[in-house]
Design a protein around this motif. Structure first.
Motif, PDB file in Angstrom:
ATOM      1  N   GLU A 161      -1.777   5.065  20.822  1.00 35.73           N
ATOM      2  CA  GLU A 161      -2.435   4.100  19.943  1.00 35.73           C
ATOM      3  C   GLU A 161      -2.337   2.691  20.509  1.00 35.73           C
ATOM      4  OE1 GLU A 161      -1.076   4.395  15.955  1.00 35.73           O
ATOM      5  OE2 GLU A 161      -1.959   6.382  15.631  1.00 35.73           O
ATOM      6  N   ASP A 162      -1.230   2.380  21.171  1.00 37.96           N
ATOM      7  CA  ASP A 162      -1.095   1.069  21.800  1.00 37.96           C
ATOM      8  C   ASP A 162      -2.113   0.907  22.925  1.00 37.96           C
ATOM      9  OD1 ASP A 162       1.234   0.280  20.269  1.00 37.96           O
ATOM     10  OD2 ASP A 162       2.367   1.695  21.489  1.00 37.96           O
ATOM     11  N   VAL A 163      -2.311   1.982  23.684  1.00 34.11           N
ATOM     12  CA  VAL A 163      -3.291   1.939  24.775  1.00 34.11           C
ATOM     13  C   VAL A 163      -4.687   1.731  24.203  1.00 34.11           C
ATOM     14  CG1 VAL A 163      -4.349   3.256  26.650  1.00 34.11           C
ATOM     15  CG2 VAL A 163      -1.863   3.345  26.300  1.00 34.11           C
ATOM     16  N   ARG A 164      -4.991   2.451  23.129  1.00 32.48           N
ATOM     17  CA  ARG A 164      -6.308   2.273  22.483  1.00 32.48           C
ATOM     18  C   ARG A 164      -6.496   0.834  22.028  1.00 32.48           C
ATOM     19  NH1 ARG A 164      -6.549   4.059  16.501  1.00 32.48           N
ATOM     20  NH2 ARG A 164      -5.340   2.118  16.507  1.00 32.48           N
ATOM     21  N   ASP A 165      -5.471   0.266  21.372  1.00 31.94           N
ATOM     22  CA  ASP A 165      -5.584  -1.101  20.872  1.00 31.94           C
ATOM     23  C   ASP A 165      -5.713  -2.088  22.030  1.00 31.94           C
ATOM     24  OD1 ASP A 165      -5.352  -0.052  18.360  1.00 31.94           O
ATOM     25  OD2 ASP A 165      -3.235  -0.574  18.117  1.00 31.94           O
ATOM     26  N   ALA A 166      -5.017  -1.833  23.115  1.00 29.93           N
ATOM     27  CA  ALA A 166      -5.117  -2.717  24.271  1.00 29.93           C
ATOM     28  C   ALA A 166      -6.511  -2.656  24.884  1.00 29.93           C
ATOM     29  CB  ALA A 166      -4.068  -2.338  25.316  1.00 29.93           C
ATOM     30  N   GLU A 167      -7.085  -1.472  24.919  1.00 31.38           N
ATOM     31  CA  GLU A 167      -8.439  -1.334  25.458  1.00 31.38           C
ATOM     32  C   GLU A 167      -9.452  -2.037  24.563  1.00 31.38           C
ATOM     33  OE1 GLU A 167      -8.901   2.856  25.914  1.00 31.38           O
ATOM     34  OE2 GLU A 167      -7.943   2.886  27.895  1.00 31.38           O
ATOM     35  N   LEU A 168      -9.263  -1.928  23.246  1.00 27.85           N
ATOM     36  CA  LEU A 168     -10.141  -2.637  22.319  1.00 27.85           C
ATOM     37  C   LEU A 168     -10.011  -4.146  22.510  1.00 27.85           C
ATOM     38  CD1 LEU A 168      -9.575  -0.603  19.025  1.00 27.85           C
ATOM     39  CD2 LEU A 168     -11.520  -0.476  20.557  1.00 27.85           C
ATOM     40  N   ALA A 169      -8.774  -4.606  22.644  1.00 31.10           N
ATOM     41  CA  ALA A 169      -8.544  -6.035  22.835  1.00 31.10           C
ATOM     42  C   ALA A 169      -9.191  -6.519  24.138  1.00 31.10           C
ATOM     43  CB  ALA A 169      -7.045  -6.332  22.853  1.00 31.10           C
ATOM     44  N   HIS A 170      -9.043  -5.722  25.178  1.00 29.34           N
ATOM     45  CA  HIS A 170      -9.627  -6.083  26.471  1.00 29.34           C
ATOM     46  C   HIS A 170     -11.149  -6.198  26.363  1.00 29.34           C
ATOM     47  CE1 HIS A 170     -10.111  -5.154  31.022  1.00 29.34           C
ATOM     48  NE2 HIS A 170      -9.860  -6.444  30.830  1.00 29.34           N
ATOM     49  N   LEU A 171     -11.760  -5.242  25.689  1.00 32.62           N
ATOM     50  CA  LEU A 171     -13.211  -5.254  25.515  1.00 32.62           C
ATOM     51  C   LEU A 171     -13.659  -6.463  24.701  1.00 32.62           C
ATOM     52  CD1 LEU A 171     -15.964  -3.832  25.780  1.00 32.62           C
ATOM     53  CD2 LEU A 171     -15.392  -2.537  23.731  1.00 32.62           C
ATOM     54  N   LEU A 172     -12.980  -6.725  23.599  1.00 36.44           N
ATOM     55  CA  LEU A 172     -13.377  -7.829  22.730  1.00 36.44           C
ATOM     56  C   LEU A 172     -13.115  -9.185  23.379  1.00 36.44           C
ATOM     57  CD1 LEU A 172     -12.195  -6.458  19.270  1.00 36.44           C
ATOM     58  CD2 LEU A 172     -14.528  -6.603  20.149  1.00 36.44           C
ATOM     59  N   ARG A 173     -12.065  -9.284  24.184  1.00 39.72           N
ATOM     60  CA  ARG A 173     -11.821 -10.538  24.899  1.00 39.72           C
ATOM     61  C   ARG A 173     -12.970 -10.812  25.864  1.00 39.72           C
ATOM     62  NH1 ARG A 173      -9.479 -14.754  23.613  1.00 39.72           N
ATOM     63  NH2 ARG A 173      -8.396 -15.269  25.549  1.00 39.72           N
ATOM     64  N   ARG A 174     -13.446  -9.772  26.523  1.00 45.65           N
ATOM     65  CA  ARG A 174     -14.590  -9.952  27.422  1.00 45.65           C
ATOM     66  C   ARG A 174     -15.840 -10.332  26.635  1.00 45.65           C
ATOM     67  NH1 ARG A 174     -12.904  -5.040  29.630  1.00 45.65           N
ATOM     68  NH2 ARG A 174     -14.868  -4.033  29.054  1.00 45.65           N
ATOM     69  N   GLY A 175     -15.880  -9.947  25.352  1.00 43.29           N
ATOM     70  CA  GLY A 175     -16.999 -10.318  24.503  1.00 43.29           C
ATOM     71  C   GLY A 175     -16.851 -11.699  23.896  1.00 43.29           C
ATOM     72  N   GLY A 176     -15.750 -12.391  24.217  1.00 47.50           N
ATOM     73  CA  GLY A 176     -15.583 -13.761  23.761  1.00 47.50           C
ATOM     74  C   GLY A 176     -14.842 -13.928  22.453  1.00 47.50           C
ATOM     75  N   TYR A 177     -14.200 -12.868  21.944  1.00 48.81           N
ATOM     76  CA  TYR A 177     -13.502 -12.964  20.664  1.00 48.81           C
ATOM     77  C   TYR A 177     -12.120 -13.586  20.855  1.00 48.81           C
ATOM     78  CZ  TYR A 177     -17.018 -10.206  18.283  1.00 48.81           C
ATOM     79  OH  TYR A 177     -18.200  -9.773  17.739  1.00 48.81           O
ATOM     80  N   PRO A 178     -11.728 -14.528  19.963  1.00 51.21           N
ATOM     81  CA  PRO A 178     -10.386 -15.121  20.045  1.00 51.21           C
ATOM     82  C   PRO A 178      -9.332 -14.119  19.588  1.00 51.21           C
ATOM     83  CG  PRO A 178     -11.534 -15.942  18.110  1.00 51.21           C
ATOM     84  CD  PRO A 178     -12.533 -15.119  18.877  1.00 51.21           C
ATOM     85  N   LEU A 179      -8.085 -14.391  19.966  1.00 46.35           N
ATOM     86  CA  LEU A 179      -7.008 -13.434  19.701  1.00 46.35           C
ATOM     87  C   LEU A 179      -6.784 -13.188  18.214  1.00 46.35           C
ATOM     88  CD1 LEU A 179      -4.312 -14.427  22.371  1.00 46.35           C
ATOM     89  CD2 LEU A 179      -5.973 -12.563  22.444  1.00 46.35           C
ATOM     90  N   ASP A 180      -6.903 -14.235  17.381  1.00 50.69           N
ATOM     91  CA  ASP A 180      -6.635 -14.021  15.961  1.00 50.69           C
ATOM     92  C   ASP A 180      -7.665 -13.086  15.337  1.00 50.69           C
ATOM     93  OD1 ASP A 180      -8.627 -15.939  16.277  1.00 50.69           O
ATOM     94  OD2 ASP A 180      -8.118 -16.982  14.425  1.00 50.69           O
ATOM     95  N   ARG A 181      -8.914 -13.179  15.780  1.00 53.86           N
ATOM     96  CA  ARG A 181      -9.943 -12.273  15.261  1.00 53.86           C
ATOM     97  C   ARG A 181      -9.724 -10.849  15.777  1.00 53.86           C
ATOM     98  NH1 ARG A 181     -11.545 -14.835  10.891  1.00 53.86           N
ATOM     99  NH2 ARG A 181     -12.841 -16.659  11.277  1.00 53.86           N
ATOM    100  N   ILE A 182      -9.309 -10.738  17.029  1.00 61.20           N
ATOM    101  CA  ILE A 182      -9.047  -9.404  17.574  1.00 61.20           C
ATOM    102  C   ILE A 182      -7.898  -8.741  16.826  1.00 61.20           C
ATOM    103  CG2 ILE A 182      -8.279  -8.147  19.626  1.00 61.20           C
ATOM    104  CD1 ILE A 182      -9.712 -10.249  21.314  1.00 61.20           C
ATOM    105  N   ALA A 183      -6.869  -9.518  16.512  1.00 58.66           N
ATOM    106  CA  ALA A 183      -5.728  -8.966  15.765  1.00 58.66           C
ATOM    107  C   ALA A 183      -6.181  -8.425  14.423  1.00 58.66           C
ATOM    108  CB  ALA A 183      -4.659 -10.040  15.576  1.00 58.66           C
ATOM    109  N   GLU A 184      -7.088  -9.136  13.751  1.00 59.36           N
ATOM    110  CA  GLU A 184      -7.595  -8.667  12.460  1.00 59.36           C
ATOM    111  C   GLU A 184      -8.417  -7.399  12.628  1.00 59.36           C
ATOM    112  OE1 GLU A 184      -8.315  -8.267   8.481  1.00 59.36           O
ATOM    113  OE2 GLU A 184      -6.857  -9.536   9.519  1.00 59.36           O
ATOM    114  N   VAL A 185      -9.248  -7.343  13.661  1.00 55.50           N
ATOM    115  CA  VAL A 185     -10.048  -6.142  13.914  1.00 55.50           C
ATOM    116  C   VAL A 185      -9.142  -4.942  14.163  1.00 55.50           C
ATOM    117  CG1 VAL A 185     -11.682  -5.056  15.503  1.00 55.50           C
ATOM    118  CG2 VAL A 185     -12.045  -7.406  14.775  1.00 55.50           C
TER     119      VAL A 185
END
Length: 234
Positions: A161-185
């Protein structure tokens, strides 16, 4: 009016009316020589406002607002109302951000589909995503990742699950999302049980937010009518 009259008018019990008065949500009632309570249209307006505030903000905040009014603290009461509206706006902005992120995730799934097996070290996960270890630690500090610790070494151990969340974070960061929004997602995805499950819940989430915002408008109108009966100065 008698307590039963006020209770019947608002569809509650007479004991609830007495409790609301005792809690400061209604102004004190006058008493007959024999000790019976006498309520007026001002009490009816107060109860109307309080019940509307409960629907919009909940019992605790609704009670706080009414108690502030009855203590002559108009500014404190209005500040509580303002904070409720500010929280509603933040909730709406969060919903919009989550919806946009989920749509992005559905259109551009992570590069490593499927759950990873076993636990990974910080170095292994950093290599998998082609990011630095410091990046993963920043994501952890932002609440995006919450890896367990190896009981023997104390080192971080990233499960599937940590790997999945890290992959989601990586994808969203490339999409320009800030960390606080990614944490909520990520938090919403964990709660819902996956990206597609979260997408299915967004409509209900929006409906609840809309209902609350409408309840706030109704509460404001009823509170305004009650304020017209109170000798308060801003």
């Amino acid at each position: 009016m008698r307590p039963t009259d006020l209770a019947r008018r608002h569809g509650i019990s007479t004991q609830a009316v007495r409790n609301y008065e005792a809690d400061g949500c209604l102004p004190p009632a006058a008493r007959t020589p024999s000790g019976y309570r006498i309520y007026t249209e001002a009490h009816a307006a107060a109860l109307d406002a309080y019940l509307a505030l409960v629907r919009a903000y909940g019992h605790a905040i609704g009670g706080r607002i009414m108690n502030a009014l009855h203590a002559g603290a108009l500014d404190a009461a209005l500040t509580a109302v303002d904070r409720g509206h500010a929280q509603s706006l933040r909730d709406r902005e969060t919903l919009d951000a989550v919806r946009g992120a989920v749509e992005h995730l559905l259109e551009h799934p992570p590069e490593h589909p499927g759950a990873a097996t076993g636990a990974r070290t910080v170095g292994e996960l950093a290599h998998r995503l082609q990011v630095t270890r410091a990046t993963l630690r920043n994501w952890e500090a932002a609440g995006i990742l919450a890896p367990a610790r190896d009981p023997a070494t104390g080192h971080r151990a990233y499960g599937p699950e940590d790997v999945r969340d890290a992959e989601l974070a990586h994808l969203l960061r490339r999409g320009g999302y800030p960390l606080d929004r990614i944490a909520e997602v990520v938090r919403q995805i964990r709660t819902a049980g996956g990206t597609r499950a979260l997408a299915a819940t967004l409509e209900g989430w929006e409906a609840r937010l809309t209902a609350r915002r409408l309840a706030m408008l109704d509460a404001a109108a009823r509170l305004g009518r009650y304020l017209e009966r109170l000798p308060l100065q801003p």
